[in-house]
Design an enzyme around this catalytic site. Structure first.
Site, PDB file in Angstrom:
ATOM      1  N   CYS A   1      -5.198   0.185   3.897  1.00 49.57           N
ATOM      2  CA  CYS A   1      -4.940  -1.180   4.230  1.00 49.57           C
ATOM      3  C   CYS A   1      -6.501  -2.120   4.303  1.00 49.57           C
ATOM      4  CB  CYS A   1      -4.405  -1.199   5.648  1.00 49.57           C
ATOM      5  SG  CYS A   1      -5.234  -0.240   6.731  1.00 49.57           S
TER       6      CYS A   1
ATOM      7  N   GLN B   1       0.931  -1.150   0.022  1.00 46.07           N
ATOM      8  CA  GLN B   1       0.014  -0.047  -0.033  1.00 46.07           C
ATOM      9  C   GLN B   1       0.828   1.033   0.118  1.00 46.07           C
ATOM     10  OE1 GLN B   1      -1.447  -1.326   3.957  1.00 46.07           O
ATOM     11  NE2 GLN B   1      -1.631   1.323   4.347  1.00 46.07           N
TER      12      GLN B   1
ATOM     13  N   HIS C   1      -5.310  -1.021  11.650  1.00 44.32           N
ATOM     14  CA  HIS C   1      -4.820  -1.509  10.691  1.00 44.32           C
ATOM     15  C   HIS C   1      -5.632  -2.734  10.335  1.00 44.32           C
ATOM     16  CE1 HIS C   1      -1.903  -2.076   7.558  1.00 44.32           C
ATOM     17  NE2 HIS C   1      -1.333  -3.414   7.814  1.00 44.32           N
TER      18      HIS C   1
ATOM     19  N   ASN D   1       0.010  -9.241   5.456  1.00 42.64           N
ATOM     20  CA  ASN D   1       0.135  -7.690   5.352  1.00 42.64           C
ATOM     21  C   ASN D   1       0.051  -7.155   3.978  1.00 42.64           C
ATOM     22  OD1 ASN D   1       0.199  -5.209   6.790  1.00 42.64           O
ATOM     23  ND2 ASN D   1       1.870  -5.537   7.842  1.00 42.64           N
TER      24      ASN D   1
END
Length: 444
Positions: free
Chosen positions: A70, A64, A364, A386
C-alpha cells in the site's frame, strides 16, 4: 480466596445475561447477521456523502491485490497524479512491481547489515529477536519510498507489469524469509568462529547475489531503459525513447521528494510534541535518508494537508485501517459501529493509550484526494483514494470522517513549504531515536 472462575461465578454471569432482554436481542441479531452488521449505525451511514467542496481528479483506481504494498501504491499514486496532469492524460500508472523488486533487494542488504552490526548481541535477546521476526515484509514508510525512487527512479507500469508473485507476495516472502534467517545464522556462526568483518561482508555480497537471482525469477529483472508512450485527451501521441528510470522520473514526475516531510500525531508520554524523531534500525536503502518524523498536534496535520490539497496536490498518509471501517460502504467513521449500546461495554482508551497498549498503530497508507470544508474552512470529511480496486466504496474511494482522522490517522506527508517557521525549526533540532519496536516504526 479463590482466583479461579467458580460455578458460582458462572451461575451469576448466566443469570444476569438471561435476565437482560437487550442482551438476548443482541445475541439473536449477531448470531444470524454478524457482529459488525448488527452494530451498524444508520446515522453514520447517512452522513457518508461522497461529495466534497475540494476534490482532485485522479486516474483509474489501482489495486495492490494480495500484497502489502500500500505504501508504494500510495506513493506512486501521488507521483502519477503529476504525470496525468502535466501530460493531459486520462489515466497513467507507474510500476509498483519495479519498486517492489528494489525494495526487497535493499531490505535484504539492510537486514544483513543489521545482523553484522549486532554480532555481540545474544540471538535470543530482544534486539536480534526483533530483527529476525519479519526481515522482508512488504510494508514500508514514505521515507523508504523516497530512498528507492531517489536511487532507482520509476518506470511506467507497462514497462514492468504485475506478475503472479507481485500481486500475491506470500510465497516469495516465505522463501526469502527462510533464506535471510539462514544467512543470518551463517554470518553469526562465522563471526563466533573468528571470521573478520571484511570476510563477513564478502560473504554477505554472495548472499545478496542469491537474493537478486531469486527476485529476477519471481518478479522479472527490472528494465534499464524505458519508453514514454501515451496518448493525451486531445488524441496527441506522446513518445520519448530510451530513458533511464531516473531520467523518466526527473522529466515526467518532476518532484523533489526531499522537500516532503512526514508529520505524525503520536500523543504518548514518551514522545513529546514538537520534537523530531526517527526509529532505530528502520529503513531499506543503507545510504538513503533516515526515517524522519515531526510529532505535532493533530490539527496541525490537518492544516498542512488542507493547504496542499488547496494547491491541487494529493497527500500521502498512514493510518490504522481496522477500527470503525466498512469496506463495502467505503466509510471510516468512529460512530459507524455502536458497540457501547449494543454490547453494553465501553472502550475509553485515548489515542495515546491505544498506541501504548498495542491496540492501534499504522497499518495502511493511502492518499487524500479531497476534503469537505465548512464556510469557516473547518474539515468535516476527507476523500480517500485507496488501492484495493474499484469494488469497495464508491469505485474504490473511501470517506473518512474528521473524528476518525483524530483517532486513527498517524501520519501525513506534505511539502515543507506548508509548514510554519516554528515547525521547520524542529528539523534543525536533535533527532530522538525511538526503539526499533516502537509503534511508530510500524510499516504500512
Amino acid at each position: 480466596m479463590s482466583h479461579s472462575i467458580t460455578p458460582d461465578h458462572l451461575g451469576t454471569y448466566s443469570s444476569n445475561f438471561n435476565a437482560d432482554r437487550a442482551s438476548r436481542v443482541a445475541r439473536d441479531a449477531v448470531m444470524s447477521g454478524g457482529l459488525l452488521n448488527s452494530c451498524k449505525n444508520p446515522e453514520a451511514i447517512r452522513r457518508g456523502n461522497h461529495q466534497f467542496s475540494l476534490s482532485l481528479k485522479q486516474g483509474k483506481m489501482t489495486n495492490q491485490k494480495q500484497s502489502g504494498r500500500c505504501w508504494l501504491f500510495a506513493a506512486t499514486n501521488v507521483m502519477r497524479f503529476r504525470i496525468i496532469k502535466s501530460c493531459n492524460l486520462e489515466n497513467f500508472e507507474l510500476s509498483q512491481s519495479y519498486l517492489l523488486f528494489w525494495d526487497k533487494l535493499e531490505k535484504s542488504n539492510w537486514f544483513l547489515e543489521n545482523i553484522l552490526d549486532t554480532l555481540n548481541e545474544p540471538v535470543d535477546g530482544r534486539l536480534v529477536s526483533y530483527l529476525l521476526t519479519d526481515p522482508i515484509c512488504d510494508g514500508g514508510q514514505w521515507d523508504m519510498a523516497v530512498n528507492l525512487v531517489n536511487k532507482y527512479g520509476v518506470v511506467p507500469k507497462y514497462s514492468m507489469p504485475e506478475s503472479n508473485i507481485s500481486s500475491g507476495t506470500r510465497e516469495m516472502n516465505r522463501v526469502m524469509t527462510e533464506l535471510l534467517r539462514n544467512d543470518a545464522c551463517i554470518l553469526r556462526t562465522l563471526a563466533a568462529q573468528g571470521t573478520n568483518r571484511q570476510e563477513l561482508e564478502e560473504k554477505k555480497e554472495t548472499m545478496l547475489g542469491d537474493i537478486y537471482r531469486m527476485l529476477c525469477i519471481c518478479l522479472g529483472e527490472p528494465p534499464k531503459t524505458v519508453d514514454m508512450e501515451a496518448r493525451d485527451k486531445d488524441g496527441n501521441f506522446i513518445q520519448e525513447i530510451g530513458l533511464t528510470p531516473q531520467e523518466f522520473f526527473k522529466k515526467y514526475v518532476d518532484m523533489n521528494l526531499n522537500d516532503y516531510i512526514s508529520l505524525i500525531n503520536a500523543p504518548t508520554a514518551d514522545k513529546p510534541l514538537y520534537h523530531r524523531y526517527t526509529v532505530g534500525m528502520l529503513g531499506n536503502v543503507k545510504e538513503g535518508n533516515p526515517i524522519c518524523y515531526l510529532n505535532l498536534p493533530v490539527d496541525q496535520l490537518k492544516k498542512a494537508a488542507v493547504a496542499q490539497l488547496k494547491d491541487g496536490e494529493p497527500v500521502w498518509f498512514g493510518c490504522d485501517m481496522g477500527p470503525f471501517i466498512s469496506r463495502d460502504l467505503g466509510l471510516m467513521d468512529t460512530a459507524l459501529y455502536d458497540f457501547k449500546d449494543f454490547l453494553q461495554v465501553d472502550f475509553p482508551m485515548t489515542k495515546g493509550q491505544r498506541l501504548d497498549y498495542g491496540q492501534s498503530l499504522m497499518t495502511h497508507a493511502m492518499v487524500f484526494q479531497g476534503v469537505n470544508l465548512t464556510g469557516e474552512g473547518i474539515p468535516t470529511r476527507w476523500r480517500v483514494e485507496n488501492s484495493w480496486g474499484e469494488d469497495p466504496g464508491q469505485k474504490g474511494y473511501f470517506i473518512m470522517s474528521d473524528q476518525w482522522f483524530n483517532e486513527y490517522l498517524y501520519q501525513v506527508v506534505v511539502n515543507k513549504k506548508y509548514l510554519t517557521k516554528e515547525q521547520l525549526d524542529i528539523l534543525d533540532t536533535e533527532t530522538i531515536v525511538l526503539n526499533p519496536w516502537d509503534p511508530m516504526g510500524s510499516l504500512a
